[in-house]
Design an enzyme around this catalytic site. Structure first.
Site, mmCIF file in Angstrom:
data_model
loop_
_atom_site.group_PDB
_atom_site.id
_atom_site.type_symbol
_atom_site.label_atom_id
_atom_site.label_comp_id
_atom_site.label_asym_id
_atom_site.label_seq_id
_atom_site.Cartn_x
_atom_site.Cartn_y
_atom_site.Cartn_z
ATOM 1 N N ASP A 233 -0.343 0.372 -5.439
ATOM 2 C CA ASP A 233 -1.392 1.182 -4.832
ATOM 3 C C ASP A 233 -2.582 1.228 -5.781
ATOM 4 O OD1 ASP A 233 -1.343 3.126 -2.233
ATOM 5 O OD2 ASP A 233 -2.806 3.828 -3.705
ATOM 6 N N CYS B 217 0.881 -1.179 0.000
ATOM 7 C CA CYS B 217 0.000 0.000 0.000
ATOM 8 C C CYS B 217 0.911 1.219 0.000
ATOM 9 C CB CYS B 217 -0.916 0.002 1.210
ATOM 10 S SG CYS B 217 -1.961 -1.479 1.350
ATOM 11 N N ALA B 218 1.526 1.497 -1.141
ATOM 12 C CA ALA B 218 2.663 2.415 -1.199
ATOM 13 C C ALA B 218 2.279 3.867 -1.000
ATOM 14 C CB ALA B 218 3.383 2.249 -2.535
ATOM 15 N N ASP C 243 -6.093 -2.515 -9.391
ATOM 16 C CA ASP C 243 -7.517 -2.235 -9.226
ATOM 17 C C ASP C 243 -7.991 -2.572 -7.817
ATOM 18 O OD1 ASP C 243 -7.894 -1.317 -11.846
ATOM 19 O OD2 ASP C 243 -8.073 -3.365 -12.592
ATOM 20 N N ASP D 177 1.509 -1.345 4.885
ATOM 21 C CA ASP D 177 1.094 -0.244 5.759
ATOM 22 C C ASP D 177 -0.377 -0.020 5.436
ATOM 23 O OD1 ASP D 177 0.887 1.888 7.427
ATOM 24 O OD2 ASP D 177 2.061 3.267 6.202
ATOM 25 N N GLY E 286 4.694 6.966 -1.341
ATOM 26 C CA GLY E 286 5.987 6.322 -1.461
ATOM 27 C C GLY E 286 7.053 6.638 -0.438
ATOM 28 N N GLY E 287 6.697 7.229 0.700
ATOM 29 C CA GLY E 287 7.724 7.513 1.700
ATOM 30 C C GLY E 287 8.475 6.275 2.152
ATOM 31 N N LYS E 288 7.733 5.216 2.455
ATOM 32 C CA LYS E 288 8.379 3.970 2.889
ATOM 33 C C LYS E 288 9.036 3.262 1.708
ATOM 34 C CE LYS E 288 4.991 3.522 6.562
ATOM 35 N NZ LYS E 288 4.143 4.625 6.016
ATOM 36 N N CYS F 29 -1.108 2.826 11.432
ATOM 37 C CA CYS F 29 -0.895 3.955 12.345
ATOM 38 C C CYS F 29 -2.188 4.149 13.149
ATOM 39 C CB CYS F 29 -0.505 5.218 11.593
ATOM 40 S SG CYS F 29 -1.562 5.647 10.197
#
Length: 401
Positions: A238, A214-215, A265, A285, A218-220, A338
């Site tokens: 994503d 679940c990008a 999708d 995530d 794209g931070g991770k 989170c």
């Protein structure tokens, strides 16, 4: 503002774009006032004497939270408001019910009472009601942490190494960084220290096949690519093309060449099924309530409901099952949110392990300790702002055996 359906920071940013005449000081004052009301709306409402309007909430925030005295506000007050505001300032918070005093909806307070030690509830919530610090992550392909610290100090910025993340830097205040040379050339990215630790839990290696399931923006993903030294293959999956589009300029700055953004999708996309059993490591995530990020996104506690949490749990379970199908024997799977709530965390993982007995829990604490990251986080990672100074994160590390 309080009725907006968009994220509060986006609403504020849109307002500033529409009012470019506002100076930096005015913008800071407006943003702080808006977020103060969102963080403390319930206790502020209790001061409104039965007349909860946006104006009264704002005046109460200025007088009771930002400590402006009545003389400073006198020019904008009516006689009735002067009388009311004097009473509002005199109200003792300790006389209010706990959920009101702590600025939580009743359902969320009840959830926390059921899963957090009694002596920790108030410190936890008070920490969630404070603004988050600004954390950076250095790009180890381009620079070192000490070098970045020296550059920031030379530019007059107060910064220090983060406590836990080997790549993290914490700034004092909220300086503008978008045009800073270190940001422009991809040497630094903005990323909460807790979020950085998820990459070290996955611990990707050079040459492996890895997915950020679940990008988002794209931070991770960028962290995982850097840990892989830009070698191997890293999929950024994503469902939102718009989020992946925000990854592209960041990817260009980063210098990474092993990242492959892929829009899907759903978790059942054929692109996922074609990779079944082939990946060494997968990070999820998962989409969640975001209640661990209330320092940054206080509006979420007023937007979420028990019903929305239940719906998220179903979605999280489906995503976890689909992402797990990518992992090869001996591979690693990290499920993270989170969120503070067990329904989105342990409950989802327990149900998955019951249905997928070939996966087993690995100790998050031991994995981090082997990388010389000393943190009291438990077998399954639990980061909390009052203990660790990060957003609240949950993560379970699993291995396919």
């Amino acid at each position: 503002m309080l009725r907006a359906t968009s994220a509060a920071d986006r609403v504020v940013a849109d307002y500033f774009r529409q009012h470019r005449e506002l100076g930096q000081g005015d913008r800071g004052f407006i943003a702080e006032a808006v977020f103060s009301v969102l963080r403390r709306k319930r206790s502020l409402a209790a001061r409104c004497a039965g007349e909860q309007t946006s104006r009264r909430l704002l005046l109460a925030a200025l007088a009771c939270l930002q400590r402006m005295n009545l003389r400073e506000l006198d020019a904008v007050l009516t006689a009735a408001e002067r009388h009311w505001l004097a009473q509002a300032k005199a109200l003792q918070l300790k006389e209010l019910p706990a959920a009101v005093r702590l600025d939580l909806p009743d359902w969320l307070y009840e959830r926390l009472v059921g899963q957090v030690a009694e002596q920790e509830i108030e410190p936890l919530v008070l920490a969630l009601n404070q603004p988050a610090p600004l954390d950076l992550r250095i790009n180890p392909l381009k620079t070192g942490r000490q070098e970045v610290l020296e550059r920031l100090h030379a530019d007059g910025l107060s910064a220090e190494a983060c406590t836990y993340s080997p790549l993290g830097i914490r700034l004092a205040g909220k300086p503008a960084l978008a045009k800073h040379s270190l940001f422009v050339d991809g040497s630094i990215e903005v990323q909460d220290e807790g979020s950085q630790l998820l990459g070290f839990l996955l611990q990707p290696r050079r040459g492996e096949m890895v997915a950020d399931f679940c990008a988002g923006a794209g931070g991770k993903t960028l962290l995982l690519g850097a840990l892989m030294r830009s070698q191997g293959r890293l999929y950024a999956f994503d469902v939102a093309e718009q989020r992946l589009a925000r990854l592209k300029p960041r990817l260009a700055r980063s210098g990474l060449s092993n990242v492959h953004p892929v829009r899907i999708d759903s978790e059942r996309d054929i692109k996922i099924r074609r990779l079944a059993g082939k990946l060494d490591r997968v990070l999820i995530d998962a989409p969640c309530s975001g209640l661990g990020t209330l320092r940054r996104n206080p509006y979420l506690k007023w937007r979420q409901t028990p019903e929305s949490i239940a719906e998220l749990g179903v979605r999280q379970a489906a995503i976890l099952t689909a992402a797990a199908s990518l992992v090869k024997r001996g591979g690693r799977l990290v499920y993270a949110t989170c969120s503070l709530l067990e329904e989105e965390n342990e409950t989802v993982v327990r149900a998955f392990l019951t249905q997928q007995p070939e996966f087993a829990i690995c100790s998050a604490g031991e994995i981090l300790d082997k990388q010389e990251i000393a943190i009291d986080c438990g077998e399954q990672l639990h980061l909390l702002p009052h203990r660790h100074g990060t957003d609240a994160f949950y993560a379970a590390v699993m291995e396919r055996r």
